[in-house]
Design a protein around this motif. Sequence first.
Motif, PDB file in Angstrom:
ATOM      1  N   PHE A  83       0.893  -0.124  -2.180  1.00 31.84           N
ATOM      2  CA  PHE A  83       1.308  -1.450  -1.719  1.00 31.84           C
ATOM      3  C   PHE A  83       1.358  -2.331  -2.956  1.00 31.84           C
ATOM      4  O   PHE A  83       0.327  -2.630  -3.557  1.00 31.84           O
ATOM      5  CB  PHE A  83       0.319  -1.993  -0.690  1.00 31.84           C
TER       6      PHE A  83
ATOM      7  N   ALA B 209      -0.736  -2.207   5.770  1.00 28.38           N
ATOM      8  CA  ALA B 209      -0.054  -1.181   4.980  1.00 28.38           C
ATOM      9  C   ALA B 209      -0.905   0.085   4.887  1.00 28.38           C
ATOM     10  O   ALA B 209      -0.397   1.202   5.017  1.00 28.38           O
ATOM     11  CB  ALA B 209       0.257  -1.721   3.591  1.00 28.38           C
TER      12      ALA B 209
ATOM     13  N   SER C  10       5.742  -6.165  -1.557  1.00 32.13           N
ATOM     14  CA  SER C  10       5.497  -7.459  -0.935  1.00 32.13           C
ATOM     15  C   SER C  10       6.290  -8.523  -1.655  1.00 32.13           C
ATOM     16  O   SER C  10       6.315  -8.563  -2.888  1.00 32.13           O
ATOM     17  CB  SER C  10       4.008  -7.791  -0.973  1.00 32.13           C
TER      18      SER C  10
ATOM     19  N   ALA D 254      -2.446  -8.133   5.285  1.00 32.86           N
ATOM     20  CA  ALA D 254      -1.227  -7.399   4.914  1.00 32.86           C
ATOM     21  C   ALA D 254      -1.571  -6.061   4.280  1.00 32.86           C
ATOM     22  O   ALA D 254      -0.929  -5.043   4.565  1.00 32.86           O
ATOM     23  CB  ALA D 254      -0.391  -8.246   3.959  1.00 32.86           C
TER      24      ALA D 254
ATOM     25  N   ILE E 286       6.226  -2.274   9.288  1.00 34.56           N
ATOM     26  CA  ILE E 286       5.499  -1.296   8.503  1.00 34.56           C
ATOM     27  C   ILE E 286       4.792  -0.271   9.386  1.00 34.56           C
ATOM     28  O   ILE E 286       4.753   0.920   9.057  1.00 34.56           O
ATOM     29  CB  ILE E 286       4.477  -1.998   7.564  1.00 34.56           C
TER      30      ILE E 286
ATOM     31  N   GLY F  45      10.011  -6.140   0.721  1.00 34.26           N
ATOM     32  CA  GLY F  45       9.107  -7.114   1.303  1.00 34.26           C
ATOM     33  C   GLY F  45       9.536  -7.719   2.624  1.00 34.26           C
ATOM     34  O   GLY F  45       8.715  -7.934   3.512  1.00 34.26           O
TER      35      GLY F  45
ATOM     36  N   CYS G 243       0.591   3.894   3.968  1.00 31.46           N
ATOM     37  CA  CYS G 243       1.269   3.657   2.686  1.00 31.46           C
ATOM     38  C   CYS G 243       0.490   4.305   1.545  1.00 31.46           C
ATOM     39  O   CYS G 243      -0.736   4.221   1.489  1.00 31.46           O
ATOM     40  CB  CYS G 243       1.408   2.161   2.419  1.00 31.46           C
TER      41      CYS G 243
ATOM     42  N   SER H 121      -0.051 -11.257  -1.130  1.00 25.45           N
ATOM     43  CA  SER H 121      -0.518 -10.718   0.147  1.00 25.45           C
ATOM     44  C   SER H 121      -1.967 -11.102   0.380  1.00 25.45           C
ATOM     45  O   SER H 121      -2.730 -11.364  -0.538  1.00 25.45           O
ATOM     46  CB  SER H 121      -0.381  -9.200   0.160  1.00 25.45           C
TER      47      SER H 121
ATOM     48  N   ALA I   7       5.336   0.362  -0.199  1.00 26.72           N
ATOM     49  CA  ALA I   7       5.709  -0.928   0.374  1.00 26.72           C
ATOM     50  C   ALA I   7       5.634  -1.997  -0.702  1.00 26.72           C
ATOM     51  O   ALA I   7       4.660  -2.063  -1.460  1.00 26.72           O
ATOM     52  CB  ALA I   7       4.784  -1.272   1.539  1.00 26.72           C
TER      53      ALA I   7
ATOM     54  N   GLN J 202       8.419  -5.971   6.035  1.00 28.04           N
ATOM     55  CA  GLN J 202       7.030  -5.591   6.240  1.00 28.04           C
ATOM     56  C   GLN J 202       6.583  -5.668   7.698  1.00 28.04           C
ATOM     57  O   GLN J 202       5.609  -5.033   8.088  1.00 28.04           O
ATOM     58  CB  GLN J 202       6.107  -6.461   5.381  1.00 28.04           C
TER      59      GLN J 202
END
Length: 905
Positions: free
Chosen positions: A329, A321, A309, A317, A285, A279, A326, A313, A307, A282
């Motif tokens: 997430f 991602a 967090s 966010a 990212i 996290g 990603c 989020s 990813a 980030q």
Amino acid sequence: MQVRESIARRPRSRVAYATQIPMRTGDLCQRGKHLCQGDWDINTALLLAEDAEALASTCHLLGNATTANRLEDLAESLWTLLDPPSIPDAEALIEIQRHLARLGGGESTSTGIAQPAEEARLFGYAAAETNGFPLLVRPPADYWKRFSTLAAARRSATAHAAPPEADAAPAAPRPVSTPEPVTIPSPAATTPPAANPPSAPPSAAVANGPIVAGGSDSGEVASEATHRRACHMADGSAMAAEVDLQLRAQGYELDLPASLEELKDLLSRSAPSLVVLDGIFQEAIEEVGALVRAARARVGQRVLLIALSEQKSDLAARLRAMRAGCDAFIVQPANAEEVLGRLRELNAAENADPFRIMIVEDDRSQALFAESILRKNGMQALAVNEASAVLDKLDEFRPDLILMDLNMPVCDGMELTALIREREAYLSTPIVFLSGEGDTDKHFEALSAGGDDFLTKPIAPRHLITAVTSRVRRARMLERKRKPAIREAAKGVHDSAQLARRLTEMLAMEDAATRDGGLMFIELVHAGSLRDSIGRSEFRQLMDRLTALVSERLGGNDMLARCGDSSFLLLNPDRSVGALREQAEQLRQAVATTAFGTPRAPRTLGVVIGICPFAVAAGDAKAMIDAAERAQLEAAAPDGTGVVVVEAGIDESAQSAVIEAIRVALDKSSFRVVFQPIVSLHGEEEEQFQALLRLPTVGDRVYAASELVPAAEAAGLIVEVDRWMLDSCLGTIASHLRDGRNLRLFVSQSARSVRDPGLVEWMRSALESHRVPASHISLEMRMTDAAEALPEHAAFALSMKELGVSLTLSGLEAGAQGTAMLLNLPVDYVKLAPRYTSDADEGLRNELRELVKLCHDSGRRVIAPRVEEARVAASLWASGIDLIQGNFVQQATRETNYDFQTSSG
């Protein structure tokens, strides 16, 4: 892309046919030269070969045998590169050019009667004759080469790298005239390359492709893409450490970069199969996502990016991602299992069986086109040309998705969809209409009938593949969530994350360094070459059969988990080192004498095993797994024995680190105490806990008592550690008394503290200072220590009894020595040896009942430690045990909030 020349307009005389031969052969020569000098394109080569064959047939009819033979030679040289598809090397290109040069001087005659040329095949349709499909859309130049190189690698592995156990018949030699494709050797192949191999022309190289013909970099990329490596940009939290442990248990080799710059450098040079970003990182990212996408393109394979967090989020966010590429997430994961569970879902979607697509289309040419496109992208496709046959084919093929034509005779697509939806098993199977129907009202009507989507012809192949893939993946994920797969534990096999957690729990116990049991690392011999030779699907089936065989030979207390594609971890809590070795040898013999494969093609396998006993790596699960794997590698060496046991030894550097951490903890009072409840089996509600020592260090490495006590004894610090522990526990008891709670804590004491002449006075002073009744604490002495110095332990026990302190004797066993301990030591509680809480036979259960009766007759209460399962607790209750302690009750925590009232009820 080149297309087959049209034969719609035919000459009206044999002379006209003859006059067209030079023109058509000249056209073939021009197309052939362009093919050899430019980027090699399999579709152009296919059309060229078919046109050469068709023109050769015409020349034979006209009596022009010379030109016909040259055309057939050209077609044959092309077909050797088309079936199976392969990239031509320099020698093959020279051969094709030689045939083209000969063809340029061909003669023609005017004899014979012209016959209609053969019907155009699927790939021979002109672009203008699409029938609703753009049949000759040119794909990317390198899309098919991955199929060629994979097939070539499999042939190479079969010929040169098959495991010695396989009883496969030798492959027939290929004709000398057939050129071999230029491919990168399989990593498993051991045969050296032939001397002076022909160099590949520039046209054989594929930019950013999965395989590059020639050059050393290509081999590195191919090898790298198949390696199970995980890169974790960790924040140093306890959950991050647990994620690393479970990834390691699942067979990943871990990279743990120390900074974002190091992570970026790693991703720019290599392509791990998994990247996890914690996290606090980030903000990077987008940059990390760009590097991951570049790595995916570099190796032509999937690189997962997950990813995590650290807080709730927002939409921004998640969007960042998603835009960074990603795959998952995860917001505020509660534990590592949530992360590993998401990873398993992603891998299951990627590595599952090929997608099964049923094509319902009455036009055979269009059905064949769609089937060809799907098959070339690794899917299983079944074309059904008659609507009446669909219902019968459903249960046989069990499609993941149905491509449905709208307008068909007898039964149209909407009526057929309604019939399919009547079957419960296909209520949620995606049905996608694919039709040239332009009426939007018809589209909505089809969707109302039960369709999931409507695709309009003509459709580009890549759009078709994308539409099918996304829907099947989503459907499979929903199916897994709706009907979770039966846990392998039902077959005696657990998830590797479960085994890693269980191992950590066992190593955290206070007697981990002295207990029996250990961990086996079991590896299939020649797994890599075997997988390459038989294919991943058959290899998975073979591993399932091997898993079943191993699980059938487990003991009652064994815990088995798959670790990677070809490995197992086997955890045992109670076997001696000799018994573990014997079990490993029996397992190897069982595997070696079992016939795998099929009755017509039997196959024998072998395994090698590394064993790490608890005493070798107690307290550190990662070290224990690593030690067992190193032993397995030693067992697999050419001079290995097949089974290797890690020998106990002192790692001086590691022990020095523990001793230094103890000194710092004593100076700063930074030890930690955790508590595990001791619960009555007979309804009493006394609040009693076992106090256990822990020492957290930098990086969330937590040392357990099994590591701390031996190091403290070696450094002469054990008395100070014991007194710190007693003082902390007395403070905890005093705090609970002020809150109106009566609490008893059980605290272990070392032999050196028992013999310390100043301990009694120190204890008296500490009890007065904390204002704690002496009966609220019970000092625990080990039976093995007492047997070596019985007079000193008896004197210590009498002195403590004068203060009113409760006493416990741990590790009690039946026999003369145990009876002597009970006669000479005035203890209030006895804690049984761990072997009495295992899967005991009838003889051991009788011994336990007699020992419990002896303790009860002398007024002692009996505690059973290490209770892990309900069936064990029930058996102990039947034997008359008073109290139990272990993870079945509750794992050790920093809190003392266990509900004894509920447990006693």
